[in-house]
Design a protein around this motif. Structure first.
Motif, mmCIF file in Angstrom:
data_model
loop_
_atom_site.group_PDB
_atom_site.id
_atom_site.type_symbol
_atom_site.label_atom_id
_atom_site.label_comp_id
_atom_site.label_asym_id
_atom_site.label_seq_id
_atom_site.Cartn_x
_atom_site.Cartn_y
_atom_site.Cartn_z
ATOM 1 N N ARG A 109 69.861 36.431 35.587
ATOM 2 C CA ARG A 109 70.414 37.004 34.352
ATOM 3 C C ARG A 109 69.310 37.477 33.418
ATOM 4 O O ARG A 109 69.401 38.561 32.823
ATOM 5 N N VAL A 110 68.274 36.676 33.279
ATOM 6 C CA VAL A 110 67.163 37.061 32.403
ATOM 7 C C VAL A 110 66.463 38.301 32.941
ATOM 8 O O VAL A 110 66.167 39.250 32.194
ATOM 9 N N ALA A 111 66.195 38.332 34.243
ATOM 10 C CA ALA A 111 65.491 39.467 34.833
ATOM 11 C C ALA A 111 66.280 40.760 34.688
ATOM 12 O O ALA A 111 65.729 41.805 34.317
ATOM 13 N N LEU A 112 67.580 40.701 34.960
ATOM 14 C CA LEU A 112 68.397 41.914 34.907
ATOM 15 C C LEU A 112 68.752 42.323 33.481
ATOM 16 O O LEU A 112 69.176 43.456 33.249
ATOM 17 N N SER A 113 68.590 41.412 32.527
ATOM 18 C CA SER A 113 68.917 41.745 31.134
ATOM 19 C C SER A 113 67.893 42.668 30.500
ATOM 20 O O SER A 113 68.180 43.343 29.508
ATOM 21 N N GLY A 114 66.678 42.681 31.052
ATOM 22 C CA GLY A 114 65.620 43.480 30.447
ATOM 23 C C GLY A 114 65.057 42.880 29.184
ATOM 24 O O GLY A 114 64.342 43.559 28.439
ATOM 25 N N LEU A 115 65.335 41.602 28.919
ATOM 26 C CA LEU A 115 64.882 40.965 27.683
ATOM 27 C C LEU A 115 63.444 40.475 27.753
ATOM 28 O O LEU A 115 62.850 40.156 26.719
ATOM 29 N N ALA A 116 62.876 40.374 28.953
ATOM 30 C CA ALA A 116 61.531 39.827 29.098
ATOM 31 C C ALA A 116 60.741 40.611 30.125
ATOM 32 O O ALA A 116 61.299 41.174 31.072
ATOM 33 N N ASP A 117 59.425 40.633 29.935
ATOM 34 C CA ASP A 117 58.540 41.313 30.882
ATOM 35 C C ASP A 117 58.205 40.441 32.084
ATOM 36 O O ASP A 117 57.854 40.954 33.150
ATOM 37 N N ALA A 118 58.268 39.131 31.905
ATOM 38 C CA ALA A 118 57.899 38.196 32.970
ATOM 39 C C ALA A 118 58.447 36.831 32.601
ATOM 40 O O ALA A 118 58.978 36.633 31.503
ATOM 41 N N ALA A 119 58.302 35.878 33.513
ATOM 42 C CA ALA A 119 58.822 34.534 33.272
ATOM 43 C C ALA A 119 57.817 33.485 33.719
ATOM 44 O O ALA A 119 57.053 33.683 34.660
ATOM 45 N N VAL A 120 57.846 32.364 33.007
ATOM 46 C CA VAL A 120 57.153 31.145 33.410
ATOM 47 C C VAL A 120 58.238 30.147 33.815
ATOM 48 O O VAL A 120 59.164 29.895 33.049
#
Length: 357
Positions: A109-120
């Motif tokens: 969900r986070v990846a497809l939302s476009g809200l973040a460039d990357a994740a930890v």
């Protein structure tokens, strides 16, 4: 929309094998490659369009995926969240916190939302399902935790196995022959949480060749239950008294040592007179843990490096995959970095020496 797991199931292979077919990072037989391609065609699997869209914009936001049950507190969650936030700010990023217990779908969900460039990603399992999501969507991510496939993604971690082995060896050298290793909860072990399995493996490795016996028990969050278990392990004789009473307790669970001393008192035990206690994974600056011999968790170092790795992957992906739908997975496979920190056993107010009989 079909996922990489759907393709893997249809082809009769592991999700990681599908990723390797796409990104070319590992040799794959022609038969396997053919089955995967047939599954892709049959299911209409096309993940790259969404991945290209995500990479075309920049949010200056890093997502911290910290799965946690509502209402349950963990001593390390807060310090890590603050340290990752500070590291992100130093690199010009804001922090987005996501706590979904459904690890893979939460990250999707986070990846497809476009809200973040990357994740930890925290709370890493040995075979973490989020790795497949990262590969499927070519979404930059780095782990605080060491997965079984160490070349899957960038990661940082304390060497939990060596930390446990070190504690056992040092206690054995100080005269202890019977020890209890209080590992993380049974739920974490059953879920194959990386730090839990590596710690238990390290305790067994440390005991080999020392003449010491290490009994593994599992931590719980209820202090009364901890006291009951300690009483059974350290006071009562489950085998009719044939075994010597343990003289050392190694605590790996990140929160248990906060109430372990109270639980020992309730069980009629004193430290160090009756029992030597060593903590693995103590949070630096935690006054309740500083009185005991301990291996501290290098929170600032791990958080700073994992954030840098995530940002580096995001930058490389954005700058080097324009117009190439398949370049993302290949680039992620080529930009893996690791930081495994060797443990140090720090002294406390109590000695390691075994209590006298």
């Amino acid at each position: 929309m079909p996922t990489i797991r759907d393709v893997a199931q249809h082809a009769g292979v592991a999700p990681s094998t599908v990723s390797y077919v796409f990104n070319g990072s590992r040799p794959i037989s022609e038969e396997t490659r053919r089955r995967v391609q047939e599954a892709v065609d049959a299911l209409g699997y096309h993940p790259r369009a969404s991945a290209r869209t995500l990479r075309s914009s920049r949010t200056h936001v890093i997502a911290l995926a910290l799965p946690r049950p509502a209402g349950r507190r963990n001593a390390v969650d807060g310090p890590f969240a603050i340290a990752v936030s500070d590291a992100a700010v130093r690199l010009g990023y804001d922090l987005l916190l996501t706590t979904s217990q459904d690890k893979a779908e939460g990250l999707r969900r986070v990846a497809l939302s476009g809200l973040a460039d990357a994740a930890v990603l925290m709370a890493v399992d040995m075979e973490d399902a989020r790795i497949d999501v990262v590969r499927e969507l070519a979404f930059p991510a780095a782990l605080i935790g060491r997965p079984a496939d160490e070349d899957a993604l960038p990661w940082t971690d304390l060497d939990w196995e060596e930390a446990a082995a070190l504690a056992v060896r040092e206690l054995a050298a100080a005269g202890h022959r019977e020890m209890v290793y209080l590992a993380p909860t049974e739920e974490e072990v059953a879920g194959r949480r990386s730090y839990a399995l590596r710690g238990i493996a390290g305790a067994a490795r440390g005991a080999r060749g020392t003449g010491a016996t290490v009994t593994v028990a599992h931590a719980v969050d209820d202090p009364a239950e901890v006291a009951r278990r300690l009483r059974g392990l350290l006071v009562e004789r489950a085998d009719g008294g044939a075994r010597e009473r343990p003289t050392a307790l190694i605590v790996q669970h990140p929160s248990a040592h906060h109430h372990i001393l109270t639980s020992m008192t309730d069980a009629g035990l004193r430290t160090p007179e009756d029992l030597t206690v060593v903590v693995i994974g103590a949070v630096p600056g935690d006054l309740s843990g500083r009185r005991l011999p301990r291996v501290e968790l290098p929170v600032e170092t791990l958080a700073g490096e994992v954030t840098r790795l995530a940002v580096t992957a995001a930058t490389a992906l954005r700058e080097n995959t324009a117009g190439d739908a398949e370049a993302g997975p290949r680039l992620l496979a080529d930009t893996v970095g690791h930081l495994l920190i060797a443990p140090a056993l720090l002294p406390g107010d109590t000695p390691l020496t075994a209590p006298r009989a």
